[in-house]
Design a protein around this motif. Structure first.
Motif, PDB file in Angstrom:
ATOM      1  N   PHE A 145     -33.509  10.687 -71.951  1.00 49.40           N
ATOM      2  CA  PHE A 145     -32.431  11.614 -71.562  1.00 49.40           C
ATOM      3  C   PHE A 145     -32.904  12.590 -70.493  1.00 49.40           C
ATOM      4  N   TRP A 146     -34.152  13.010 -70.565  1.00 54.01           N
ATOM      5  CA  TRP A 146     -34.685  14.044 -69.675  1.00 54.01           C
ATOM      6  C   TRP A 146     -35.268  13.502 -68.378  1.00 54.01           C
ATOM      7  N   MET A 147     -35.326  12.196 -68.152  1.00 53.45           N
ATOM      8  CA  MET A 147     -36.104  11.643 -67.058  1.00 53.45           C
ATOM      9  C   MET A 147     -35.696  12.151 -65.681  1.00 53.45           C
ATOM     10  N   TRP A 148     -34.402  12.189 -65.423  1.00 56.13           N
ATOM     11  CA  TRP A 148     -33.993  12.650 -64.090  1.00 56.13           C
ATOM     12  C   TRP A 148     -34.480  14.076 -63.850  1.00 56.13           C
ATOM     13  N   ARG A 149     -34.290  14.930 -64.841  1.00 61.42           N
ATOM     14  CA  ARG A 149     -34.674  16.330 -64.655  1.00 61.42           C
ATOM     15  C   ARG A 149     -36.194  16.497 -64.598  1.00 61.42           C
ATOM     16  N   LEU A 150     -36.931  15.707 -65.368  1.00 58.74           N
ATOM     17  CA  LEU A 150     -38.385  15.755 -65.273  1.00 58.74           C
ATOM     18  C   LEU A 150     -38.854  15.388 -63.871  1.00 58.74           C
ATOM     19  N   ASP A 151     -38.287  14.333 -63.297  1.00 57.34           N
ATOM     20  CA  ASP A 151     -38.640  13.957 -61.925  1.00 57.34           C
ATOM     21  C   ASP A 151     -38.292  15.076 -60.944  1.00 57.34           C
ATOM     22  N   HIS A 152     -37.096  15.588 -61.088  1.00 57.43           N
ATOM     23  CA  HIS A 152     -36.589  16.616 -60.173  1.00 57.43           C
ATOM     24  C   HIS A 152     -37.442  17.883 -60.224  1.00 57.43           C
ATOM     25  N   MET A 153     -37.707  18.381 -61.417  1.00 58.05           N
ATOM     26  CA  MET A 153     -38.428  19.647 -61.549  1.00 58.05           C
ATOM     27  C   MET A 153     -39.920  19.476 -61.289  1.00 58.05           C
ATOM     28  N   ALA A 154     -40.502  18.312 -61.629  1.00 62.48           N
ATOM     29  CA  ALA A 154     -41.917  18.089 -61.333  1.00 62.48           C
ATOM     30  C   ALA A 154     -42.151  18.091 -59.828  1.00 62.48           C
ATOM     31  N   ALA A 155     -41.250  17.449 -59.083  1.00 63.73           N
ATOM     32  CA  ALA A 155     -41.383  17.441 -57.623  1.00 63.73           C
ATOM     33  C   ALA A 155     -41.247  18.851 -57.061  1.00 63.73           C
ATOM     34  N   ARG A 156     -40.307  19.625 -57.582  1.00 66.11           N
ATOM     35  CA  ARG A 156     -40.111  20.995 -57.096  1.00 66.11           C
ATOM     36  C   ARG A 156     -41.331  21.863 -57.391  1.00 66.11           C
ATOM     37  N   ARG A 157     -41.862  21.747 -58.599  1.00 68.91           N
ATOM     38  CA  ARG A 157     -43.008  22.575 -58.964  1.00 68.91           C
ATOM     39  C   ARG A 157     -44.266  22.181 -58.206  1.00 68.91           C
ATOM     40  N   ALA A 158     -44.421  20.900 -57.912  1.00 69.51           N
ATOM     41  CA  ALA A 158     -45.556  20.475 -57.097  1.00 69.51           C
ATOM     42  C   ALA A 158     -45.443  21.036 -55.676  1.00 69.51           C
ATOM     43  N   LYS A 159     -44.238  21.030 -55.143  1.00 70.65           N
ATOM     44  CA  LYS A 159     -44.008  21.569 -53.801  1.00 70.65           C
ATOM     45  C   LYS A 159     -44.257  23.074 -53.760  1.00 70.65           C
ATOM     46  N   GLY A 204     -46.375  24.596 -55.591  1.00 71.71           N
ATOM     47  CA  GLY A 204     -47.757  24.881 -55.949  1.00 71.71           C
ATOM     48  C   GLY A 204     -47.953  25.281 -57.396  1.00 71.71           C
ATOM     49  N   ARG A 205     -46.932  25.143 -58.219  1.00 64.88           N
ATOM     50  CA  ARG A 205     -47.046  25.525 -59.629  1.00 64.88           C
ATOM     51  C   ARG A 205     -47.483  24.364 -60.516  1.00 64.88           C
ATOM     52  N   LEU A 206     -47.559  23.171 -59.967  1.00 62.68           N
ATOM     53  CA  LEU A 206     -47.974  21.990 -60.701  1.00 62.68           C
ATOM     54  C   LEU A 206     -48.832  21.146 -59.781  1.00 62.68           C
ATOM     55  N   LYS A 207     -49.966  20.679 -60.306  1.00 61.26           N
ATOM     56  CA  LYS A 207     -50.814  19.806 -59.520  1.00 61.26           C
ATOM     57  C   LYS A 207     -50.051  18.529 -59.186  1.00 61.26           C
ATOM     58  N   PRO A 208     -50.027  18.145 -57.911  1.00 63.05           N
ATOM     59  CA  PRO A 208     -49.280  16.929 -57.551  1.00 63.05           C
ATOM     60  C   PRO A 208     -49.782  15.713 -58.316  1.00 63.05           C
ATOM     61  N   LEU A 209     -48.841  14.882 -58.749  1.00 59.15           N
ATOM     62  CA  LEU A 209     -49.147  13.665 -59.481  1.00 59.15           C
ATOM     63  C   LEU A 209     -49.014  12.467 -58.548  1.00 59.15           C
ATOM     64  N   GLU A 210     -49.696  11.379 -58.885  1.00 57.26           N
ATOM     65  CA  GLU A 210     -49.610  10.180 -58.069  1.00 57.26           C
ATOM     66  C   GLU A 210     -48.241   9.525 -58.164  1.00 57.26           C
ATOM     67  N   LEU A 211     -47.587   9.660 -59.324  1.00 56.04           N
ATOM     68  CA  LEU A 211     -46.285   9.045 -59.552  1.00 56.04           C
ATOM     69  C   LEU A 211     -45.309  10.088 -60.072  1.00 56.04           C
ATOM     70  N   ALA A 212     -44.035   9.744 -60.034  1.00 53.61           N
ATOM     71  CA  ALA A 212     -43.019  10.572 -60.682  1.00 53.61           C
ATOM     72  C   ALA A 212     -43.098  10.359 -62.195  1.00 53.61           C
ATOM     73  N   PRO A 213     -42.695  11.352 -62.999  1.00 54.18           N
ATOM     74  CA  PRO A 213     -42.711  11.160 -64.453  1.00 54.18           C
ATOM     75  C   PRO A 213     -42.018   9.890 -64.913  1.00 54.18           C
ATOM     76  N   SER A 214     -40.898   9.538 -64.304  1.00 50.11           N
ATOM     77  CA  SER A 214     -40.189   8.332 -64.729  1.00 50.11           C
ATOM     78  C   SER A 214     -41.006   7.073 -64.468  1.00 50.11           C
ATOM     79  N   GLU A 215     -41.844   7.098 -63.428  1.00 51.22           N
ATOM     80  CA  GLU A 215     -42.683   5.933 -63.136  1.00 51.22           C
ATOM     81  C   GLU A 215     -43.814   5.801 -64.160  1.00 51.22           C
ATOM     82  N   TYR A 216     -44.383   6.933 -64.585  1.00 55.13           N
ATOM     83  CA  TYR A 216     -45.365   6.865 -65.667  1.00 55.13           C
ATOM     84  C   TYR A 216     -44.714   6.338 -66.940  1.00 55.13           C
ATOM     85  N   PHE A 217     -43.488   6.748 -67.188  1.00 56.24           N
ATOM     86  CA  PHE A 217     -42.809   6.316 -68.406  1.00 56.24           C
ATOM     87  C   PHE A 217     -42.671   4.803 -68.442  1.00 56.24           C
TER      88      PHE A 217
END
Length: 373
Positions: free
Chosen positions: A271-285, A287-300
């Motif tokens: 249920f949360w996948m779209w928002r996890l992708d959206h907010m993870a990308a925003r936080r990485a941009k 600088g509040r989250l270390k950039p990940l190699e993949l989007a959360p949905s891709e890890y899932f």
């Protein structure tokens, strides 16, 4: 000899009917029932129950697991209650369990120790109990090798001994993966001290089933009211939080072949996948989250599998298949806490092709848990 038109038609009709019946019978005879492997099926041992109750009676507020599970199920439950039935069936790895499987048409259960497993104990006791529990499990599988497989428990409290037991469980006992009942000492698997455990699971090519338990002490208080700490809400919130921590921490960049299994249709992550992708990308941009190699949905889709344990919603099943991919969805009952026949009927009646149904019922479990040589 002459045959009247009526006789000819009667004979022809009878012949056609017989042919139809014969064809129908052949079709029915040729249809083989789909094999059914249930992947989240709980058990306990008398030794574990005794140790759990000792903690529960000494310090009942030390863990929310105590009122939500240990005391209600194992401390003299009311005869005839659900809790009494759970206790009896958790401790039985022979007669009643096998009878229930036969009644529902379940071919195999993949057994795993019920919550809180060994993770509630001090390291020495936890390590010893893990060894004893895995030996108990392996003995049950040896008695019924076509009906049971198993997931080994271990004590993350002591990562060195944990890795040793993981290796023994796979190489010596022939177990098929691992069960971690979520947090250990209020810590989660993204904590660096647990890195040896994750490395071992990847090296052994066996998945970790990340099973819920009651929320850790840091988040427990709001769940103490209204029986919220258990399966009605707290379990899913807790396990889903654990899984998100693993994703956002970068664990799967360090261990790209690590596989995690989540029960209960993915603990709300689909249920949360779209928002996890959206907010993870925003936080990485930001600088509040270390950039990940993949989007959360891709890890899932790459690192997770989800089971249907205790969750029989067709709409949610559709969402999980879309989020995880059909090859990452497995069937489970959540025995003895849920009804086996209902769980079977749910997948038998689901909007699936026969190939998809077979994948969920057994093929995916056979592949992920190495059940087929």
């Amino acid at each position: 000899m002459t045959t009247s038109r009526r006789g000819f038609l009667t004979g022809t009709t009878a012949g056609l009917a017989m042919t139809s019946l014969t064809s129908s019978a052949r079709g029915q005879a040729a249809k083989v029932p789909t094999k059914k492997i249930a992947t989240e099926e709980a058990f306990a041992t008398p030794e574990l129950v005794k140790a759990w109750l000792e903690i529960a009676r000494t310090d009942p507020r030390s863990s929310l697991d105590i009122p939500t599970g240990i005391l209600s199920i194992f401390d003299n439950p009311r005869p005839g209650s659900n809790q009494d039935r759970f206790r009896r069936r958790l401790l039985d790895l022979d007669t009643e369990r096998l009878a229930d499987m036969d009644d529902a048409g379940v071919d195999m259960q993949i057994l795993s120790v019920t919550i809180p497993g060994v993770q509630i104990f001090e390291p020495d006791a936890a390590s010893a109990l893990a060894i004893a529990t895995n030996d108990h499990l392996a003995a049950a599988i040896a008695r019924h090798p076509r009906r049971f497989a198993g997931l080994a428990c271990f004590a993350p409290q002591d990562p060195v001994r944990a890795v040793r037991e993981m290796e023994r469980a796979v190489k010596a006992l022939g177990l098929n993966g691992f069960i971690i009942n979520s947090h250990t000492g209020n810590l989660y698997l993204d904590d660096p001290r647990f890195a040896p455990v994750l490395e071992a699971a990847q090296a052994l090519d066996r998945p970790i089933y990340l099973h819920p338990r009651a929320p850790s002490n840091g988040m427990a208080e709001p769940f103490r009211d209204y029986s919220m700490g258990g399966s009605i809400w707290g379990f899913g919130v807790e396990a889903g939080t654990h899984a998100v921590r693993l994703i956002l921490s970068g664990v799967f960049d360090r261990y790209p072949r690590l596989r995690i299994v989540l029960g209960h249709m993915g603990e709300a992550l689909p249920f949360w996948m779209w928002r996890l992708d959206h907010m993870a990308a925003r936080r990485a941009k930001d600088g509040r989250l270390k950039p990940l190699e993949l989007a959360p949905s891709e890890y899932f889709r790459r690192n997770f599998a989800a089971t249907t344990s205790g969750f029989e919603s067709p709409d949610v099943l559709d969402l999980v298949i879309k989020s995880a991919g059909i090859d990452n969805v497995m069937w489970a009952i959540d025995f003895p806490y849920e009804n086996s026949r209902d769980a079977v009927g749910f997948i038998e009646g689901a909007r699936l092709t026969e190939s998809e149904r077979a994948s969920i019922f057994h093929r995916n479990a056979e592949r992920l848990f190495h059940l087929v040589d």
